[in-house]
Design an enzyme around this catalytic site. Structure first.
Site, PDB file in Angstrom:
ATOM      1  N   LYS A 266      28.497  21.737  28.520  1.00  0.00           N
ATOM      2  CA  LYS A 266      29.836  21.758  27.892  1.00  0.00           C
ATOM      3  C   LYS A 266      30.655  20.534  28.289  1.00  0.00           C
ATOM      4  O   LYS A 266      31.326  19.925  27.459  1.00  0.00           O
ATOM      5  CB  LYS A 266      30.600  23.035  28.302  1.00  0.00           C
ATOM      6  CG  LYS A 266      29.921  24.317  27.863  1.00  0.00           C
ATOM      7  CD  LYS A 266      30.631  25.534  28.405  1.00  0.00           C
ATOM      8  CE  LYS A 266      30.537  25.683  29.898  1.00  0.00           C
ATOM      9  NZ  LYS A 266      29.193  25.951  30.428  1.00  0.00           N
TER      10      LYS A 266
ATOM     11  N   GLN B  17      31.782  28.660  31.815  1.00  0.00           N
ATOM     12  CA  GLN B  17      30.701  29.648  31.832  1.00  0.00           C
ATOM     13  C   GLN B  17      30.040  29.726  30.442  1.00  0.00           C
ATOM     14  O   GLN B  17      29.989  28.728  29.753  1.00  0.00           O
ATOM     15  CB  GLN B  17      31.219  31.025  32.285  1.00  0.00           C
ATOM     16  CG  GLN B  17      31.595  31.100  33.765  1.00  0.00           C
ATOM     17  CD  GLN B  17      32.974  30.554  34.079  1.00  0.00           C
ATOM     18  OE1 GLN B  17      33.958  30.973  33.497  1.00  0.00           O
ATOM     19  NE2 GLN B  17      33.063  29.634  35.014  1.00  0.00           N
TER      20      GLN B  17
ATOM     21  N   GLY C  37      31.371  24.113  36.910  1.00  0.00           N
ATOM     22  CA  GLY C  37      31.040  22.753  37.337  1.00  0.00           C
ATOM     23  C   GLY C  37      30.618  22.018  36.082  1.00  0.00           C
ATOM     24  O   GLY C  37      29.562  22.306  35.536  1.00  0.00           O
ATOM     25  N   HIS C  38      31.469  21.139  35.606  1.00  0.00           N
ATOM     26  CA  HIS C  38      31.192  20.434  34.351  1.00  0.00           C
ATOM     27  C   HIS C  38      30.901  18.970  34.660  1.00  0.00           C
ATOM     28  O   HIS C  38      31.742  18.270  35.240  1.00  0.00           O
ATOM     29  CB  HIS C  38      32.391  20.578  33.393  1.00  0.00           C
ATOM     30  CG  HIS C  38      32.610  21.996  32.944  1.00  0.00           C
ATOM     31  ND1 HIS C  38      33.598  22.368  32.074  1.00  0.00           N
ATOM     32  CD2 HIS C  38      31.926  23.136  33.240  1.00  0.00           C
ATOM     33  CE1 HIS C  38      33.522  23.678  31.858  1.00  0.00           C
ATOM     34  NE2 HIS C  38      32.519  24.164  32.571  1.00  0.00           N
TER      35      HIS C  38
ATOM     36  N   ASP D   1      26.380  26.287  32.097  1.00  0.00           N
ATOM     37  CA  ASP D   1      25.653  25.047  32.388  1.00  0.00           C
ATOM     38  C   ASP D   1      24.860  24.523  31.199  1.00  0.00           C
ATOM     39  O   ASP D   1      23.790  23.930  31.356  1.00  0.00           O
ATOM     40  CB  ASP D   1      24.713  25.240  33.598  1.00  0.00           C
ATOM     41  CG  ASP D   1      25.471  25.718  34.813  1.00  0.00           C
ATOM     42  OD1 ASP D   1      26.639  25.319  34.968  1.00  0.00           O
ATOM     43  OD2 ASP D   1      24.898  26.487  35.606  1.00  0.00           O
TER      44      ASP D   1
HETATM   45  P1  GDP Z   1      28.350  22.649  31.949  1.00  0.00           P
HETATM   46  O1  GDP Z   1      28.730  23.560  33.050  1.00  0.00           O
HETATM   47  O2  GDP Z   1      28.069  23.381  30.680  1.00  0.00           O
HETATM   48  O3  GDP Z   1      29.339  21.539  31.733  1.00  0.00           O
HETATM   49  O4  GDP Z   1      26.975  21.985  32.364  1.00  0.00           O
HETATM   50  P2  GDP Z   1      26.619  21.371  33.821  1.00  0.00           P
HETATM   51  O5  GDP Z   1      27.317  20.093  33.978  1.00  0.00           O
HETATM   52  O6  GDP Z   1      26.796  22.408  34.877  1.00  0.00           O
HETATM   53  O7  GDP Z   1      25.053  21.205  33.677  1.00  0.00           O
HETATM   54  C1  GDP Z   1      24.478  20.381  32.725  1.00  0.00           C
HETATM   55  C2  GDP Z   1      23.636  19.311  33.447  1.00  0.00           C
HETATM   56  O8  GDP Z   1      22.775  18.675  32.520  1.00  0.00           O
HETATM   57  C3  GDP Z   1      24.467  18.199  34.050  1.00  0.00           C
HETATM   58  O9  GDP Z   1      23.797  17.702  35.185  1.00  0.00           O
HETATM   59  C4  GDP Z   1      24.499  17.158  32.937  1.00  0.00           C
HETATM   60  O10 GDP Z   1      24.729  15.825  33.427  1.00  0.00           O
HETATM   61  C5  GDP Z   1      23.114  17.301  32.379  1.00  0.00           C
HETATM   62  N1  GDP Z   1      22.965  17.022  30.951  1.00  0.00           N
HETATM   63  C6  GDP Z   1      23.813  17.282  29.929  1.00  0.00           C
HETATM   64  N2  GDP Z   1      23.240  16.983  28.738  1.00  0.00           N
HETATM   65  C7  GDP Z   1      22.006  16.533  29.014  1.00  0.00           C
HETATM   66  C8  GDP Z   1      20.900  16.110  28.210  1.00  0.00           C
HETATM   67  O11 GDP Z   1      20.942  16.104  26.988  1.00  0.00           O
HETATM   68  N3  GDP Z   1      19.770  15.737  28.874  1.00  0.00           N
HETATM   69  C9  GDP Z   1      19.652  15.757  30.226  1.00  0.00           C
HETATM   70  N4  GDP Z   1      18.508  15.383  30.765  1.00  0.00           N
HETATM   71  N5  GDP Z   1      20.678  16.144  31.003  1.00  0.00           N
HETATM   72  C10 GDP Z   1      21.817  16.548  30.414  1.00  0.00           C
HETATM   73  P1  IMO Z   2      30.002  26.521  34.029  1.00  0.00           P
HETATM   74  O1  IMO Z   2      31.382  26.433  33.425  1.00  0.00           O
HETATM   75  C1  IMO Z   2      26.781  29.057  35.455  1.00  0.00           C
HETATM   76  C2  IMO Z   2      27.917  32.787  37.455  1.00  0.00           C
HETATM   77  C3  IMO Z   2      27.618  32.887  38.938  1.00  0.00           C
HETATM   78  C4  IMO Z   2      27.346  34.380  39.030  1.00  0.00           C
HETATM   79  C5  IMO Z   2      28.353  34.976  38.075  1.00  0.00           C
HETATM   80  C6  IMO Z   2      29.622  35.498  38.725  1.00  0.00           C
HETATM   81  O2  IMO Z   2      29.666  25.380  34.919  1.00  0.00           O
HETATM   82  O3  IMO Z   2      28.986  26.772  32.966  1.00  0.00           O
HETATM   83  P2  IMO Z   2      31.735  34.251  39.783  1.00  0.00           P
HETATM   84  O4  IMO Z   2      31.834  33.299  40.925  1.00  0.00           O
HETATM   85  O5  IMO Z   2      32.226  33.720  38.488  1.00  0.00           O
HETATM   86  O6  IMO Z   2      32.328  35.597  40.106  1.00  0.00           O
HETATM   87  O7  IMO Z   2      30.147  34.508  39.619  1.00  0.00           O
HETATM   88  O8  IMO Z   2      28.678  33.948  37.158  1.00  0.00           O
HETATM   89  N1  IMO Z   2      28.718  31.607  37.064  1.00  0.00           N
HETATM   90  C7  IMO Z   2      28.210  30.539  36.446  1.00  0.00           C
HETATM   91  N2  IMO Z   2      26.953  30.234  36.107  1.00  0.00           N
HETATM   92  N3  IMO Z   2      27.772  28.223  35.127  1.00  0.00           N
HETATM   93  C8  IMO Z   2      29.061  28.529  35.432  1.00  0.00           C
HETATM   94  O9  IMO Z   2      30.097  27.791  35.000  1.00  0.00           O
HETATM   95  C9  IMO Z   2      29.325  29.710  36.157  1.00  0.00           C
HETATM   96  N4  IMO Z   2      30.438  30.296  36.637  1.00  0.00           N
HETATM   97  C10 IMO Z   2      30.060  31.460  37.172  1.00  0.00           C
HETATM   98  O10 IMO Z   2      26.498  32.123  39.292  1.00  0.00           O
HETATM   99  O11 IMO Z   2      26.069  34.676  38.548  1.00  0.00           O
HETATM  100 MG    MG Z   3      28.184  23.988  35.029  1.00  0.00          MG
END
Ligand code: GDP
Ligand code: IMO
Ligand code: MG
Length: 433
Positions: A16, A225, A40-41, A13
């Site tokens: 990416k 991840q 979840g991207h 998170d």
């Molecule tokens: P990922 O799994 O690495 O793709 O990241 P996620 O999408 O799960 O979580 C990142 C969250 O931060 C999402 O809600 C994005 O929309 C948000 N986000 C990404 N970059 C920024 C930033 O620079 N500032 C803020 N405030 N939010 C951001």
């Molecule tokens: P993105 O790509 C954050 C965490 C779960 C748990 C552990 C194992 O959005 O960054 P699993 O279901 O993979 O067996 O769970 O890994 N986890 C993540 N945490 N971002 C993710 O993906 C994750 N994918 C798995 O919360 O701790």
């Molecule tokens: Mg994510």
């Protein structure tokens, strides 16, 4: 031509999805190489949010090839739904092609059921999985009983493999977990529907990537991840079940290691973690609350509250080393606005007095006993969300990212100051010279 891998340097998170969407503009092929719909991207384009779990984050651009590689475990129901949702919202571009590897393993209903049942049984040692059956699907892959897309498309093989699996899985479900058994015919019928729908997307994706590379096309590998959720290099057993490090971009998509020229590590300006496991810089005070609320730190897959803490450079330095990171992208810098003092963790001190500065102790008990060693910096109050270049940032913000760059020992490529595609300061183009 340059090919680039994007990976998370923390526990996922990091942002990416946002960075891959941005870099996809300059790429021709975007490849997911591991994980599954535990990811979840989030992409925010022209104010509209899209959350992708399986489909590569290049999908919003037209004239691209998006690939779900052999290293991904695919829940076909989720893949079908994701395609349908994009189509419904007119977000699946006309000339963009989507493929899934014929070798990618399927997530089956028993994987999800057993994932949830196992977690429910563990009282104090829960991993906090996403409950999507990820670990169970990888277990079957390694045990050589997994079912792949090429098996799904062959009715006889699919039924044979399904029956063998169901026999064993129902034993676990009923005898170990005292749950209702699953019906092979019902699963077969459901999965026939997915086979029918997804057949046009199934391909030898390793070959497609090789052909594109031969034509001089640029490949962008999208990690899921983060480095510290890696099955080998993460905080085991509080990890996911795949290799999340950059090296797996090669295995997980069927290209040689020399195909990956650059690795960009995504680093959130602070640290978060969803699920259980050690977290040295975790904050349970008002500052942690600030990060959680201002950063809207809720899981993009499960909606769970993310745990928050100070930026941990021990984690990031290990990620730079293990992933061969050639540049760092800092995200969510705007979330730190308004905090009077900022801390960066530059080392861990164990209960026995040992110091760790660039590696995370493998022994979980030692790690759990670690105290953070902090450097303190002054914060800033100015709104930075509309900054277009580094010079637009306040002095203290620049000092913070300069420190981060020095401590990571990798050049800064990008600074993100908001969720939208436009809220980005690009310092270096990873596809450039
Ligand atoms: P990922 O799994 O690495 O793709 O990241 P996620 O999408 O799960 O979580 C990142 C969250 O931060 C999402 O809600 C994005 O929309 C948000 N986000 C990404 N970059 C920024 C930033 O620079 N500032 C803020 N405030 N939010 C951001
Ligand atoms: P993105 O790509 C954050 C965490 C779960 C748990 C552990 C194992 O959005 O960054 P699993 O279901 O993979 O067996 O769970 O890994 N986890 C993540 N945490 N971002 C993710 O993906 C994750 N994918 C798995 O919360 O701790
Ligand atoms: Mg994510």
């Amino acid at each position: 031509m340059t090919n680039v891998a994007v990976v998370g340097t923390q526990w996922g998170d990091e942002g990416k999805g946002k960075v891959v969407d941005l870099y996809a503009e300059d790429a021709d092929v975007i490849v997911r190489f591991q994980g599954g719909n535990n990811a979840g991207h989030t992409l925010v384009v022209k104010g509209v949010q899209t959350i992708l779990h399986l489909i590569p984050s290049g999908i919003l651009h037209d004239h691209k090839t998006c690939i779900i590689g052999n290293g991904v475990v695919v829940d076909p129901a989720v893949m079908k739904q994701e395609i349908e949702n994009l189509e419904k919202r007119a977000l699946f571009p006309e000339h963009t092609r989507l493929f899934v590897s014929e070798k990618a393993h399927l997530i089956m209903p028993y994987h999800r059921r057993l994932d949830v049942a196992r977690e429910a049984r563990k009282s104090d040692r829960k991993i906090g999985t996403t409950g999507r059956g990820i670990g169970l699907a990888y277990e079957d892959k390694v045990a050589r009983v997994g079912i792949r897309f090429c098996d799904l498309l062959d009715e006889t093989t699919f039924m044979e493999k399904l029956r063998d699996n169901i026999e064993e899985k129902n034993f676990y479900l009923t005898r170990r977990f005292e749950e209702a058994p699953l019906d092979a015919q019902q699963i077969f019928d459901e999965y026939r529907g997915y086979a029918e729908y997804l057949k046009p997307f199934v391909a030898d994706t390793s070959l497609i990537i090789a052909q594109e590379m031969r034509r001089g096309k640029k490949i962008l590998f999208e990690g899921a991840q983060g480095c510290h959720l890696d099955i080998d290099h993460g905080t085991y057993p509080y990890v996911t079940s795949s290799n999340t490090v950059a090296g797996n971009a090669s295995c997980g998509s069927g290209v040689g290691p020399r195909a990956i020229d650059r690795v960009v590590g995504i680093c959130k300006a602070y640290t978060t973690r969803v699920g259980e496991g050690p977290f040295v810089t975790e904050l349970t005070d008002a500052v942690g609350e600030h990060m959680q609320t201002v950063g809207q730190e809720f899981g993009a897959t499960t909606g769970r509250k993310r745990r928050c803490g100070w930026l941990d450079m021990v984690l990031v330095r290990q990620a730079v080393r293990v992933c061969g990171i050639s540049g760092i992208a800092v995200t969510k810098l705007d979330v730190l606005t308004g905090l009077e003092k900022l801390k960066i963790c530059v080392g861990y001190r164990t209960a026995a007095g040992e110091e760790y500065t660039e590696s995370v102790p493998a022994n979980l008990k030692a790690l759990a006993g670690c105290q953070p060693v902090y450097q303190e910096l002054d914060g800033w109050t100015e709104d930075i969300r509309h900054a277009n270049q580094i010079d637009d940032l306040p002095k203290n913000t620049r000092k913070y990212i300069e420190r981060l760059e020095i401590l990571s020992d990798a050049p800064l490529m990008l600074v993100s100051v908001g969720a939208g595609r436009e809220s980005t300061i690009v310092l270096k183009n990873p596809f450039g010279d």
